[in-house]
Motif scaffolding. Structure first.
Motif, short mmCIF file in Angstrom:
data_model
loop_
_atom_site.label_atom_id
_atom_site.label_comp_id
_atom_site.label_asym_id
_atom_site.label_seq_id
_atom_site.Cartn_x
_atom_site.Cartn_y
_atom_site.Cartn_z
N SER A 1 -6.59 4.27 6.82
CA SER A 1 -6.26 4.42 8.24
C SER A 1 -4.86 4.99 8.40
CB SER A 1 -6.43 3.10 8.99
OG SER A 1 -5.73 2.09 8.34
N SER A 2 -3.99 4.73 7.47
CA SER A 2 -2.67 5.33 7.54
C SER A 2 -2.75 6.85 7.45
CB SER A 2 -1.80 4.82 6.40
OG SER A 2 -1.16 3.65 6.78
N VAL A 3 -3.64 7.30 6.59
CA VAL A 3 -3.77 8.74 6.41
C VAL A 3 -4.58 9.33 7.56
CG1 VAL A 3 -4.79 10.48 4.89
CG2 VAL A 3 -3.55 8.58 3.92
N PHE B 1 -2.62 9.00 -1.61
CA PHE B 1 -3.83 8.36 -1.07
C PHE B 1 -5.00 8.55 -2.03
CE2 PHE B 1 -7.78 9.16 1.32
CZ PHE B 1 -8.04 7.85 1.72
N ASN C 1 0.84 -1.18 0.00
CA ASN C 1 0.00 0.00 0.00
C ASN C 1 0.89 1.24 0.00
OD1 ASN C 1 -1.71 2.11 0.78
ND2 ASN C 1 -3.12 0.64 1.70
N HIS D 1 -9.48 -4.14 1.54
CA HIS D 1 -8.50 -4.20 2.61
C HIS D 1 -7.40 -3.18 2.39
CE1 HIS D 1 -5.95 -5.70 5.73
NE2 HIS D 1 -4.98 -5.99 4.86
N GLN D 2 -6.97 -3.12 1.13
CA GLN D 2 -5.91 -2.18 0.79
C GLN D 2 -6.37 -0.75 1.05
OE1 GLN D 2 -4.57 -3.00 -3.14
NE2 GLN D 2 -2.56 -2.10 -2.79
N LEU D 3 -7.60 -0.50 0.61
CA LEU D 3 -8.12 0.85 0.78
C LEU D 3 -8.22 1.18 2.27
CD1 LEU D 3 -9.30 3.38 -0.45
CD2 LEU D 3 -11.54 2.32 -0.42
N LYS D 4 -8.64 0.20 3.02
CA LYS D 4 -8.78 0.41 4.47
C LYS D 4 -7.42 0.73 5.07
CE LYS D 4 -9.08 -2.06 8.50
NZ LYS D 4 -8.88 -3.39 8.97
N GLY D 5 -6.40 -0.03 4.65
CA GLY D 5 -5.06 0.21 5.16
C GLY D 5 -4.61 1.62 4.87
N SER D 6 -4.76 2.03 3.62
CA SER D 6 -4.24 3.35 3.30
C SER D 6 -5.05 4.44 3.98
CB SER D 6 -4.21 3.57 1.78
OG SER D 6 -5.36 3.03 1.19
N VAL E 1 0.28 4.33 0.27
CA VAL E 1 0.02 5.35 1.29
C VAL E 1 0.68 4.95 2.61
CG1 VAL E 1 -1.76 6.60 2.50
CG2 VAL E 1 -2.18 5.79 0.21
N ASN E 2 0.42 3.69 2.97
CA ASN E 2 1.03 3.19 4.20
C ASN E 2 2.55 3.31 4.13
OD1 ASN E 2 -1.47 2.55 4.95
ND2 ASN E 2 -1.21 0.32 4.91
#
Lengths: 985, 147
Positions: B86-88, B49, A848, B79-84, A850-851
């Motif tokens: 929450s990272s932001v 993002f 990811n 899942h990927q979208l959720k990860g990014s 962004v992460n």
């Protein structure tokens, strides 16, 4: 309850049925016993009566027989007389006159015979001769001249009583004739059947006896006897009067009826004697045989009772008595059984109720635990949100509201936690940990928790841990802290002035002291002179921490000194107990000078939700659950808690707890982990402490000693200054000891003519006596600082004392370099993430972007050099040995190759490389740095779900730890600190 | 003057975004990161993002429009979208993503469509706000550099 009764119903009904059946059965059995007994007794009495009857009857029969025999014998004698004197004398010596005379005179011999007569045998051929001889004609019974017969038996001699039968031919009467014939044939006395006698009209029998001319032998034939017969002697038995006469002589006559029968003809018994009454009632009767000497005739006697035999009284009373006893016994058994049943039933009900109550109790605890837990979760949300709200831009009112809400929320949470604790303890679910911990630092924590409150109230808060208490103990630090926090919190709440003093000793010493000085006025009982508040405020100087009087007088200086002596003594010999994990019992006391506990409330201090009175909670807040939890916890630790309290003077809570001495290695470990390790930079310092209160001085000394500072205590400033100059002199003469000068704020300007601060300041300006920069004032509260305007802020050490705060103050003032003096290994104030990460090369792997960017940014911020890749494969490509990365952060979930797989691959590569190095290592030990290293790249998983299973999987595939995503600073630090050595190493 | 005005505007915007839960603590962390060494960090992250999310959303839309939906794939994307997110610190988007995953695991196509629509709406709103934010920041930078 309803269910309980329902349960018992069917059995109850069956039981009742059963019961009545038993009652009826018992009554029937009793009646049977009664009847049986009655019958038995009647039988017995009947038999007795029968036996009596038999004996009476036999007796009568015998007597009758005997009398009869006597009479017969006499008649026999008469017969012989007649035979002798009439026939064997020539001429006959007997005539009528003689006979009558003789028989009359011997009549007493024959009381049964009304009279006797002798009839001569006359054959017809001799009749005429005979008639002429006698001078009368033979007459029949009817007094007619006798008709012609073969023979005659005319009476020639007769007793006067029967003279009327003279000249009568006995052969003319039917009965008599038969008798005569039988008599002369047998030669024995014979009897007629009973008939009514002439004259008396009584029933009677006639006895006839033969008289022979010659004496005959007994076995003579019948004809000869007839031939030899000379005449017949006869007499009439009056049986009736005979028997009556006989019976009248015997006792018990009226009871029985006697009948005499002639039973020659068995089918037709002829009555000889007896009332001719019918047998009106069944009665036992007895028949006795009579033998009157006539073999031809048979007689018997029948006896029976004249009255119906009465039922004996005992036949009624005895069984009745037995019956009553049976009934009573039955009743007793019944009652006992009933009682037993009731009790049993009650017992069962109790059991059920007890179970219900227990279940309810457990349910209550569980309910409390569950509800508390359920409340806690959303409350955390509320508090979190409030935190965030407070971080946003709020105007003053909003800020205030939010803060209030937050404070309330925190209070609620702590209350819920307490309730949860209590519920847990009650449900027996609370288990104590056994981990090594440092008691002293825990006490410091507790003190710092309350440090904000105590100066507000002008309370002196102090901690003292005896020297012989081991540095590291095994136990449950959290719970230990909780107990002390509760007690101290309680004390603070109720104390307005004075001090709160926490002491920890080993148990042996405190016992000793306690034994030495038993306090008769404990808890204020029998205390006539309870000090009034005014006398307290008058500051009558007590030898306690703050000078206020304390409840437990055992804590005054006198005793405290003894503790110190004992503990120092034992530390000197202390090497003796070096054995590991030895159990130790600590005694912790928390002394305050608060309002104390009213006497009436002392008994329920440890009851949950009980405060001294309802107004207490209004004035001081609190729920009153803390003490009860403390009690439970202390008991869990195998100790006891108690208190001494005197109203208006204060309370001292004391508890003991079983802990274990910790082994040395453990101690080392915990020291590394512990966050606030005391700096060792003050080792070798010397402090001069001016304090007029010995207890307080000891507390200060304790903290300073923990920093490695040696302490000299003096009572006044004057003495302090002289000690100081002495030290200075030593320093001049080469001593390297660095000196500091600590003064309690209340030591100045005393009445003892000691120096005021101004004087000291003056002197220090001269430079001769005091170095001002080495002067510290120990102040209890902020306002006290204002008394010393000449000093900088750094010169004050604010109470409560804590080794770490003292250290930081000293450091600030003296400028000692902590880091510098810490070279020998002890990391002091925690190195930051920055320190750990700066200059490190770190690979971050995440699909990811962004992460990836965020993680990289975070790590970069801490000074790390970051390389980013987006897949496991790329990472592997970069990590081929040799490489220069110090660590790798790996996302777990990635397409194609996930973090676990990637890590496995990395480990595989490293393994190969290491083996290669080993194989070639010895031959090629050049200055190639990489060759000497064992390849192991620290790999940290990055994952959003921080659950145990994931962690285990991480470890399994060769990772070294994990961090949650997004990064949290503290967690990141913990994870990284384990893996990476500090930057400069 | 203008600079401070715009800063105030930016602040207000951010506060409202925090207040309405568009953003959470994590975004503050990012802001703290920017304060330090790397300027333009936030704008970079936000841009990545937004692009990423746009891409994922179109992919999901495509997958869901097929007659037979491969839910596993959809799930992976979400899942990927959720990860990014929450990272932001895009809280609301992340929350809807969690919801989406739940629905997706039940293979509920209707639900997926509805939730996708929801995500799209949330994201668009956020995207709009982010763009305003970035514009404001650029303006500030421009003004600062002029000075």
């Amino acid at each position: 309850m309803g269910s309980v009764e329902l349960d018992s119903k069917p059995t109850g009904r069956r039981w009742r049925l059963h019961q009545s059946a038993m009652v009826v059965l018992w009554v029937v059995v009793s009646l049977t016993i009664w009847a049986g007994l009655h019958w038995h007794i009647r039988r017995l009495s009947m038999r007795k009566a029968e036996e009596g009857l038999v004996s009476m009857c036999d007796e009568r029969a015998r007597m009758l027989q005997d009398r009869f025999a006597v009479s017969v014998n006499h008649v026999h004698a008469l017969a012989i007389l007649v035979s002798t004197f009439h026939y064997q004398k020539e001429p006959p010596a007997l005539d009528q006159e003689t006979f009558a005379d003789y028989t009359a005179r011997t009549a007493f011999e024959r009381p049964l015979l009304s009279g006797v007569a002798y009839a001569q045998r006359v054959v017809h051929a001799q009749r005429e001769l005979f008639e002429t001889q006698q001078g009368w004609v033979i007459q029949t019974m009817k007094r007619d001249p006798s008709p012609v017969q073969d023979e005659y038996a005319p009476v020639i001699y007769s007793q006067e009583t029967v003279s009327y039968i003279e000249a009568l031919d006995m052969m003319s009467g039917e009965e008599d004739r038969e008798n005569i014939i039988r008599a002369r044939a047998t030669g024995k006395a014979v009897l007629t059947s009973p008939f009514r006698l002439l004259g008396s009209n009584h029933l009677g029998v006639v006895l006839t006896f033969p008289v022979y001319r010659v004496d005959l032998s007994p076995d003579v034939a019948e004809e000869e006897r007839v031939e030899a017969t000379a005449g017949y002697l006869g007499g009439a038995f009056d049986v009736e009067s005979l028997v009556e006469n006989l019976l009248s002589q015997l006792a018990g006559n009226p009871e029985i009826i006697v009948k005499v029968y002639d039973v020659t003809n068995a089918s037709e018994p002829l009555i000889m004697y007896g009332p001719d009454l019918p047998d009106g009632f069944p009665s036992p009767s007895h028949i006795s045989m009579l033998d009157f000497g006539d073999p031809f005739r048979r007689h018997n006697m029948v006896c029976r009772y004249s009255k119906k035999p009465s039922v004996p009284l005992s036949a009624i009373t005895t069984p009745s008595g037995v019956f009553v006893i049976c009934m009573l016994v039955g009743y007793i058994v019944y009652a006992a059984w009933n009682r037993y049943d009731i009790v049993k039933e009650d017992c069962r009900k109790m059991g059920v109720l007890k179970k219900q109550a227990e279940a309810a109790d457990v349910a209550k605890s569980q309910f409390l635990a569950t509800v508390s837990h359920e409340i806690r979760t959303p409350m955390n949300g509320v508090l979190g949100m409030l935190d965030m709200l407070l971080d946003t831009r709020l105007n003053e009112t909003q800020q205030e509201y939010a803060q209030t809400a937050q404070v309330c929320g925190k209070a609620l949470i702590s209350l819920i936690n307490e309730v949860l604790d209590r519920a847990k303890i009650e449900a027996g679910k609370l288990e104590l940990e056994t981990v090594p911990f440092d008691l002293r630092s825990i006490l410091d924590d507790v003190i710092s928790l309350f440090s904000a409150k105590s100066p507000e109230k002008c309370i002196e808060l102090a901690v003292y841990v005896s020297d012989d208490v081991p540095e590291v103990l095994l136990g449950d630090p959290g719970r230990f802290r909780q107990i002390i926090t509760n007690l101290v919190g309680n004390s603070i709440k109720f104390t307005e002035q004075g001090h709160i003093f926490v002491q920890v000793h080993m148990t042996d010493h405190s016992k000793l002291i306690a034994e030495q000085k038993p306090d008769p006025n404990i808890n204020g009982y029998n205390d006539d002179s309870i000090s009034t508040p005014s006398s307290v405020s008058a500051n009558a100087d007590f030898d306690t921490l703050s000078g206020y009087e304390a409840a437990d007088t055992r804590n005054t200086w006198e005793n405290f000194k003894q503790f110190l002596l004992l503990s120092s003594h034992s530390t000197e010999n202390g090497l003796a107990h070096n054995s590991n994990s030895e159990p130790v019992t600590l005694v912790v006391s928390v002394e305050d000078t608060g309002i104390g506990i009213p006497l009436h409330a002392q008994s329920r201090v440890f009851t949950p939700f009980m405060q001294a009175d309802s107004s207490t909670s209004r004035n001081y807040g609190g729920t009153g659950i803390g003490l009860s939890i403390s009690k439970c916890l202390v008991e869990l630790m195998g100790g006891q808690i108690w208190f001494v309290s005197r109203p208006q003077i204060g309370s001292t809570f004391t508890f003991n707890a079983m802990l274990q001495r910790c082994e040395r290695n453990g101690a080392e470990e915990i020291k590394k982990d512990a966050f606030d390790i005391l700096p060792s930079c003050f080792r070798g310092f010397h402090a001069i402490l001016v304090d007029k209160r010995p207890v307080r001085a000891v507390v200060t000394k304790y903290h300073l000693q923990r920093l490695g500072i040696s302490v000299e205590i003096v009572g006044t400033v004057d003495l302090g200054i002289s000690a100081w100059t002495a030290e200075k002199r030593k320093m001049l003469s080469g001593s390297k000891r660095r000196c500091i000068f600590l003064v309690e704020s209340d030591s100045f300007g005393g009445k003892n003519g000691s120096f005021s601060l101004d004087q000291i300041l003056e002197r220090s300006c001269n430079g001769s006596t005091l170095d001002l920069s080495k002067l510290f004032i120990l102040a209890t509260s902020e306002p006290e600082k204002k008394k010393f305007p000449g000093l900088s802020e750094n010169a004050f050490i604010t109470k409560p004392l804590k080794a770490s705060t003292v250290a930081s103050r000293l450091q600030l003032r003296l400028g000692v370099d902590l880091q510098h003096s810490n070279k020998n290994g002890n990391n002091s104030e925690g190195p930051s993430l920055h320190g750990l990460l700066v200059g490190k090369k770190i690979l971050v792997v995440d699909d990811n972007r962004v992460n990836l960017r965020v993680a990289a940014g975070t790590l970069k911020k801490y000074g790390a050099e970051v390389k980013c890749v987006e897949s496991g494969k790329d990472a592997l490509a970069l990590l081929q040995v040799p490489h220069k990365f110090d660590a790798c952060f790996m996302d777990v979930q990635m397409p194609e190759m996930d973090g676990f797989e990637a890590t496995r691959q990395i480990r595989l590569i490293e393994k190969k490389a290491n083996e290669k190095v080993k194989r070639t290592g010895d031959s090629e030990t050049k200055d190639d740095e990489m060759a000497g290293m064992d390849w192991h790249l620290p790999v940290l998983a990055m994952t959003a779900d921080v659950i145990q299973a994931t962690y285990e999987e991480c470890i399994k595939c060769g990772m070294d730890g994990y961090v949650s995503k997004p990064f949290e600073e503290k967690q990141l630090y913990q994870a990284v600190a384990k893996l990476l050595a500090p930057a400069d190493s | 003057m203008a600079s401070t005005q715009i800063k105030a505007q930016l602040n207000d915007l951010l506060n409202s975004m925090f207040a309405m839960d568009f953003l959470d603590e994590q975004f503050k962390q990012l802001q703290m990161l920017e304060d330090g060494s790397c300027p333009g960090f936030i704008s970079e992250v936000i841009t990545i993002f937004c692009d990423d999310a746009e891409r994922i959303l179109s992919l999901i839309t495509e997958l869901l429009s097929k007659p037979v939906v491969d839910f596993e794939k959809v799930d992976a994307y979400v899942h990927q979208l959720k990860g990014s997110s929450s990272s932001v610190g895009a809280k609301r988007v992340a929350l809807v993503c969690i919801k989406f995953r739940n629905v997706c695991q039940e293979n509920d196509k209707e639900g997926c469509m509805a939730t996708l629509y929801e995500i799209r709406r949330e994201f668009d709103e956020l995207n709009k706000k982010f763009r305003t934010m970035l514009q404001l920041e650029q303006q500030i930078q421009a003004l600062d550099s002029k000075r």
